[in-house]
Design an enzyme around this catalytic site. Structure first.
Site, PDB file in Angstrom:
ATOM      1  N   ASN A   1       0.869  -1.181   0.000  1.00 48.46           N
ATOM      2  CA  ASN A   1       0.000   0.000   0.000  1.00 48.46           C
ATOM      3  C   ASN A   1       0.903   1.227   0.000  1.00 48.46           C
ATOM      4  O   ASN A   1       1.502   1.562   1.022  1.00 48.46           O
ATOM      5  CB  ASN A   1      -0.893  -0.020   1.248  1.00 48.46           C
ATOM      6  CG  ASN A   1      -1.696   1.255   1.381  1.00 48.46           C
ATOM      7  OD1 ASN A   1      -1.832   2.018   0.423  1.00 48.46           O
ATOM      8  ND2 ASN A   1      -2.234   1.504   2.568  1.00 48.46           N
ATOM      9  N   TRP A   2       0.970   1.883  -1.143  1.00 43.58           N
ATOM     10  CA  TRP A   2       1.897   3.015  -1.266  1.00 43.58           C
ATOM     11  C   TRP A   2       1.318   4.312  -0.694  1.00 43.58           C
ATOM     12  O   TRP A   2       2.002   5.342  -0.695  1.00 43.58           O
ATOM     13  CB  TRP A   2       2.269   3.218  -2.743  1.00 43.58           C
ATOM     14  CG  TRP A   2       3.262   2.213  -3.244  1.00 43.58           C
ATOM     15  CD1 TRP A   2       3.967   1.305  -2.505  1.00 43.58           C
ATOM     16  CD2 TRP A   2       3.680   2.025  -4.611  1.00 43.58           C
ATOM     17  NE1 TRP A   2       4.792   0.571  -3.321  1.00 43.58           N
ATOM     18  CE2 TRP A   2       4.641   0.995  -4.612  1.00 43.58           C
ATOM     19  CE3 TRP A   2       3.339   2.628  -5.823  1.00 43.58           C
ATOM     20  CZ2 TRP A   2       5.251   0.553  -5.785  1.00 43.58           C
ATOM     21  CZ3 TRP A   2       3.946   2.190  -6.987  1.00 43.58           C
ATOM     22  CH2 TRP A   2       4.897   1.166  -6.966  1.00 43.58           C
ATOM     23  N   LYS A   3       0.087   4.290  -0.275  1.00 50.09           N
ATOM     24  CA  LYS A   3      -0.534   5.500   0.306  1.00 50.09           C
ATOM     25  C   LYS A   3      -0.287   6.706  -0.610  1.00 50.09           C
ATOM     26  O   LYS A   3      -0.283   6.557  -1.814  1.00 50.09           O
ATOM     27  CB  LYS A   3      -0.016   5.741   1.728  1.00 50.09           C
ATOM     28  CG  LYS A   3      -0.075   4.485   2.592  1.00 50.09           C
ATOM     29  CD  LYS A   3       0.126   4.779   4.041  1.00 50.09           C
ATOM     30  CE  LYS A   3       0.278   3.471   4.806  1.00 50.09           C
ATOM     31  NZ  LYS A   3       0.027   3.594   6.203  1.00 50.09           N
TER      32      LYS A   3
ATOM     33  N   HIS B   1      -9.665   0.678   4.771  1.00 50.48           N
ATOM     34  CA  HIS B   1      -8.343   0.888   5.391  1.00 50.48           C
ATOM     35  C   HIS B   1      -8.504   1.816   6.592  1.00 50.48           C
ATOM     36  O   HIS B   1      -9.334   2.730   6.580  1.00 50.48           O
ATOM     37  CB  HIS B   1      -7.372   1.493   4.367  1.00 50.48           C
ATOM     38  CG  HIS B   1      -5.972   1.527   4.873  1.00 50.48           C
ATOM     39  ND1 HIS B   1      -5.510   2.561   5.668  1.00 50.48           N
ATOM     40  CD2 HIS B   1      -4.947   0.652   4.756  1.00 50.48           C
ATOM     41  CE1 HIS B   1      -4.251   2.311   6.004  1.00 50.48           C
ATOM     42  NE2 HIS B   1      -3.882   1.162   5.460  1.00 50.48           N
TER      43      HIS B   1
ATOM     44  N   GLU C   1      -6.930   4.287   7.622  1.00 43.48           N
ATOM     45  CA  GLU C   1      -6.829   5.733   7.357  1.00 43.48           C
ATOM     46  C   GLU C   1      -8.122   6.262   6.733  1.00 43.48           C
ATOM     47  O   GLU C   1      -8.522   7.401   6.972  1.00 43.48           O
ATOM     48  CB  GLU C   1      -5.596   6.011   6.482  1.00 43.48           C
ATOM     49  CG  GLU C   1      -4.325   5.853   7.317  1.00 43.48           C
ATOM     50  CD  GLU C   1      -3.119   5.345   6.561  1.00 43.48           C
ATOM     51  OE1 GLU C   1      -3.074   5.482   5.325  1.00 43.48           O
ATOM     52  OE2 GLU C   1      -2.213   4.789   7.227  1.00 43.48           O
TER      53      GLU C   1
ATOM     54  N   GLU D   1      -5.629  -5.466  10.243  1.00 40.85           N
ATOM     55  CA  GLU D   1      -4.629  -4.440  10.523  1.00 40.85           C
ATOM     56  C   GLU D   1      -5.013  -3.704  11.809  1.00 40.85           C
ATOM     57  O   GLU D   1      -5.818  -2.765  11.768  1.00 40.85           O
ATOM     58  CB  GLU D   1      -4.580  -3.426   9.378  1.00 40.85           C
ATOM     59  CG  GLU D   1      -4.186  -4.020   8.049  1.00 40.85           C
ATOM     60  CD  GLU D   1      -3.584  -2.954   7.144  1.00 40.85           C
ATOM     61  OE1 GLU D   1      -2.429  -3.105   6.753  1.00 40.85           O
ATOM     62  OE2 GLU D   1      -4.266  -1.948   6.862  1.00 40.85           O
TER      63      GLU D   1
ATOM     64  N   GLY E   1       1.977   1.982  10.886  1.00 40.51           N
ATOM     65  CA  GLY E   1       2.892   3.118  10.818  1.00 40.51           C
ATOM     66  C   GLY E   1       3.496   3.500  12.150  1.00 40.51           C
ATOM     67  O   GLY E   1       4.053   4.583  12.294  1.00 40.51           O
TER      68      GLY E   1
ATOM     69  N   SER F   1       3.064  -2.341  10.489  1.00 41.47           N
ATOM     70  CA  SER F   1       4.509  -2.308  10.753  1.00 41.47           C
ATOM     71  C   SER F   1       5.213  -3.622  10.394  1.00 41.47           C
ATOM     72  O   SER F   1       6.108  -4.073  11.114  1.00 41.47           O
ATOM     73  CB  SER F   1       4.783  -1.902  12.204  1.00 41.47           C
ATOM     74  OG  SER F   1       4.328  -0.568  12.412  1.00 41.47           O
TER      75      SER F   1
ATOM     76  N   GLY G   1       2.706  -0.979   4.341  1.00 43.73           N
ATOM     77  CA  GLY G   1       2.776   0.418   3.931  1.00 43.73           C
ATOM     78  C   GLY G   1       4.216   0.863   3.797  1.00 43.73           C
ATOM     79  O   GLY G   1       4.876   0.654   2.775  1.00 43.73           O
ATOM     80  N   GLY G   2       4.764   1.446   4.870  1.00 49.77           N
ATOM     81  CA  GLY G   2       6.082   2.082   4.831  1.00 49.77           C
ATOM     82  C   GLY G   2       7.176   1.236   4.191  1.00 49.77           C
ATOM     83  O   GLY G   2       7.931   1.726   3.339  1.00 49.77           O
TER      84      GLY G   2
END
Ligand code: PEP
Length: 250
Positions: free
Chosen positions: A9-11, A96, A98, A167, A173, A211, A232-233
């Site tokens: 997930n590149w956000k 998600h 977010e 998640e 994150g 994470s 993500g990150g």
């Protein structure tokens, strides 16, 4: 057995040029794999670039990070399912954390998106997970079951095609990760919920996200209840992401 999914997930990172450059590096060290799938969720503006770059890779899928449930209309800034599909998306993230907690999306809206995606021929990847205060109140399973309820009424065969990403919000994150045992408990409850609705729960891919990094992916994926990871990150570095996606499976 369904193949595990390594989902990136590149956000709000990597526009078209940066995405092209990422894939050039990633593909140098990621040859076609028959025992797993990689899914990329780029920003909407990079969907077409990513889909084109991966057009000859049947082991890699591309998805949108978000869609609207209406087919068209006065919804400034939104993306219709048909538009995502025309840009090359085969799937989309739904629910998600977010979207839920930064943009205030409700379960009802999440459910509408799931149905719009299914009607439009895209696979929803439904994200569920509890906030820290809900975990501390021992409400994790209740929260996750409430979030899963958007799938109520779907045929068992359809349920089996929808990957679920567990998640925990407190792990996204933050550098904090659920232990494989903690995740396994929730994954088992997700499968039980699906089984009660007639789905072959072993066929559903239940991913863990929060994470996930190069140094913990092996332990997580070794847990039999975990059928993949949503990252993500750590998916923003093509070398690290290739390494993670190539982790040994037993
Ligand atoms: C995510 O965005 O779904 C996620 C799990 O992020 P991170 O890996 O950065 O925690």
């Amino acid at each position: 057995m369904s193949k595990p999914i390594f989902a990136a997930n590149w956000k709000m990172h990597l526009g078209p040029d940066a995405a092209r450059e990422f894939l050039r590096t990633f593909l140098e060290s990621y040859p076609p794999a028959g025992d797993r799938e990689v899914w990329f969720f780029p920003a909407a503006v990079a969907l077409e670039t990513v889909a084109r770059a991966l057009a000859d890779r049947s082991d890699i899928r591309v998805g949108a990070q978000n869609v609207h449930w209406e087919p068209k209309g006065a919804f400034t800034g939104e993306l219709a399912v048909s538009m995502a599909r025309a840009a090359g998306a085969q799937a989309a993230l739904v629910g998600h954390s977010e979207r839920r907690h930064v943009f205030g999306e409700t379960d009802e809206e999440t459910g509408r998106k799931v149905r719009a995606l299914l009607e439009g021929g895209l696979i929803p990847m439904l994200c569920v997970g509890e906030k820290i205060e809900e975990r501390e109140a021992r409400a994790t399973l209740k929260v996750v079951q409430r979030q899963l309820a958007v799938l109520d009424g779907l045929d068992s065969g359809v349920l089996e095609r929808i990957p679920i990403a567990y998640e925990p919000v407190w792990a996204i994150g933050t550098g904090k990760t659920a232990t494989p045992d903690d995740a396994a408990e929730v994954h088992a409850a997700i499968r039980a919920w699906l089984g009660e609705r007639g789905a072959d729960a072993a066929a559903v891919r239940v991913l863990y996200g929060g994470s996930v990094k190069p140094d913990n992916v092996a332990a997580l994926i070794a847990e039999p209840q975990i059928d993949g990871v949503l990252v993500g990150g750590a998916s923003l570095n093509p070398v690290a992401w290739s390494e993670m996606a190539r982790v040994a499976l037993d």
